[in-house]
Design a protein around this motif. Structure first.
Motif, short mmCIF file in Angstrom:
data_model
loop_
_atom_site.label_atom_id
_atom_site.label_comp_id
_atom_site.label_asym_id
_atom_site.label_seq_id
_atom_site.Cartn_x
_atom_site.Cartn_y
_atom_site.Cartn_z
N UNK A 1 0.80 -1.22 0.00
CA UNK A 1 0.00 0.00 0.00
C UNK A 1 0.83 1.27 0.00
N UNK B 1 0.08 1.53 -3.82
CA UNK B 1 -1.35 1.68 -3.50
C UNK B 1 -2.16 0.43 -3.80
N UNK B 2 -1.84 -0.66 -3.12
CA UNK B 2 -2.48 -1.98 -3.25
C UNK B 2 -2.40 -2.56 -4.66
N UNK C 1 -5.77 -1.42 -7.31
CA UNK C 1 -5.86 0.02 -7.10
C UNK C 1 -7.11 0.63 -7.73
#
Lengths: 295, 173
Positions: A198, A202-203, A207
């Motif tokens: 993350x 961002x994951x 995302x």
């Protein structure tokens, strides 16, 4: 009739066990942090909330299909796993077919996330597929060591041959360690959570996913958690005589994994692949050598 | 879509009751109030026991925390982020800056009232609000969701022209 009913209900069972394992993991992480932690059914609440979102944003057909492929492939993989006391899709569960099917979910997700056009998603996919290149090698060597030992690829036989504490964990500790590290990498725990990350990407693949898409992805992830832990249980922890023992052994795997997951930082992708191709692979090859010599 | 609408009509109370236990907040902190969030999340106050966890992208999040003063430049990003989030979504205004401009009351670059530009569900008073106040704000939001009163996102859709006019006045689009 009963067999068909069992087949239909197996993915549901796998989903709920996966939810339980995930919830247990979150609670355990909280306790290690000296927090009280969320309730045990928190992942279920998250999924219900995500599925009840009003809108959905799509970036194309493949974007919608990605989560579906993940869930579908997970359900197929569950049907190939032997369950103690019940008959599954194939009477002779084939380890090789299982190893092939296991990666379809990740590929589907890569295709789906690729269409979103978000650079974070592309980086995440690149990292996920590179990581897969890393952990598949020791996993396959470890799996094939057992094939060499038993002379069969039947997963159900693996369970019966290990009964009565003839666990591979005790008799082939090196192979078991390599298999554990590979399964651990497949679960994407720290330090191998490179593709989710993350703070960096961002994951990653997720995302652009939100709402019902993400709900489906979380359902798929819950089933994946069940698959990975059950696979390790079948190969090395002696399977189980009944379902309760099976779940308890899976819980044991999750507990050990969480202990590592909570305290470790994150690898860079090149370090992760180098690690996988060096240590677990060497250990797995040693285990293979021992089995080959010992006959 | 229609089937979903009818289902929602029937089960909206149950859904609201479940929804309030799982709120993901966006990791987009605009100003100084954000420094109160780490203690709220970590071991001492532990927001995760209410199902409140930090998330990193706007597509996955439910709560938008506006943690303090809003610049004209920030507002543009804030609106983009808010419109990217999937409804139902909620906005929490932190501290006195979002209510009346706070210590930046007479500034040329800082906006005075947040709810002219985005629908705010809960305001947390204070400069800065302590973690206890933040948790109290979260509890209030959960109560409002349970009672079906946290309808900021509906208000934004219904009064879209009003909000857009206010935003354009500042941003000069």
């Amino acid at each position: 009739m009963v067999e068909k009913l069992v087949l239909v209900l197996t993915p549901v069972f796998a989903f709920f066990v996966g939810i339980f394992l995930e919830g247990f993991k979150r609670k355990m992480v909280a306790r290690i942090h000296r927090r009280y932690g969320p309730p045990l059914h928190q992942p279920l609440l998250d999924i219900i909330k995500l599925l009840s979102k009003k809108e959905n944003i799509s970036h194309g057909v493949m974007f919608d299909l990605g989560p579906v492929i993940l869930v579908g492939a997970s359900i197929l993989t569950v049907l190939f796993l032997p369950l103690p006391g019940f008959k599954q899709l194939t009477p002779h569960g084939d380890l090789i077919a299982f190893l092939y099917i296991m990666v379809i979910g990740s590929l589907g997700m890569a295709l789906g996330a690729g269409e979103s056009g978000n650079p974070n998603a592309s980086i995440g996919i690149a990292r996920a597929l590179t990581l897969m290149l890393g952990y598949e090698l020791p996993l396959i060597i470890a799996g094939n060591t057992l094939v060499l030992k038993y002379g069969t690829t039947d997963l159900t036989k693996f369970m019966t041959l290990q009964s009565g504490f003839h666990w591979n964990l005790f008799f082939l500790p090196l192979t078991a360690i390599a298999g554990f590290i590979a399964t651990y990498g497949a679960m994407g725990e720290h330090p191998f959570d490179i593709f989710v990350a993350p703070q960096e990407v961002a994951t990653g693949p997720m995302v652009e996913y939100g709402g019902k898409h993400l709900g489906l992805l979380m359902i798929g992830h819950a089933i994946q958690v069940y698959i990975e832990t059950a696979f390790f249980t079948v190969l090395f922890l002696g399977g189980a005589a009944n379902i309760l023992t099976f779940i308890l052994k899976q819980l044991g795997v999750i507990i050990v994994m969480t202990l590592f997951d909570t305290v470790l930082p994150r690898f860079k992708i090149e370090n992760a692949v180098r690690y996988f191709w060096r240590w677990p692979t060497i250990i797995a090859l040693l285990g293979l050598f021992i089995v080959y010599i010992g006959g | 879509m229609e089937l979903q609408e009818t289902l929602e009509e029937g089960y909206v109370e149950i859904l609201d009751h479940l929804r309030k236990r799982s709120l993901w907040m966006l990791h987009y902190c605009t100003a100084c109030g954000a420094i109160e969030l780490p203690p709220t999340i970590t071991s001492r106050f532990d927001a995760e026991r209410f199902g409140i966890a930090p998330f990193v992208t706007s597509r996955q999040s439910d709560i938008l925390l506006v943690t303090g003063y809003i610049n004209i430049k920030t507002l543009k990003r804030l609106i983009t982020v808010y419109e990217q989030m999937l409804p139902p979504k909620y906005v929490i205004g932190f501290g006195s800056c979002t209510i009346n401009g706070g210590i930046y009351w007479d500034s040329y670059a800082v906006l005075k009232r947040l709810d002219l530009y985005l629908p705010v569900d809960v305001y947390i008073a204070g400069c800065m609000p302590s973690p206890m106040a933040v948790l109290e704000g979260f509890r209030t939001l959960m109560k409002l969701i349970d009672e079906g009163k946290a309808n900021g996102w509906k208000k934004y859709i219904e009064n879209y022209d009003y909000y857009k006019a206010n935003q354009r006045k500042v941003l000069k689009w």
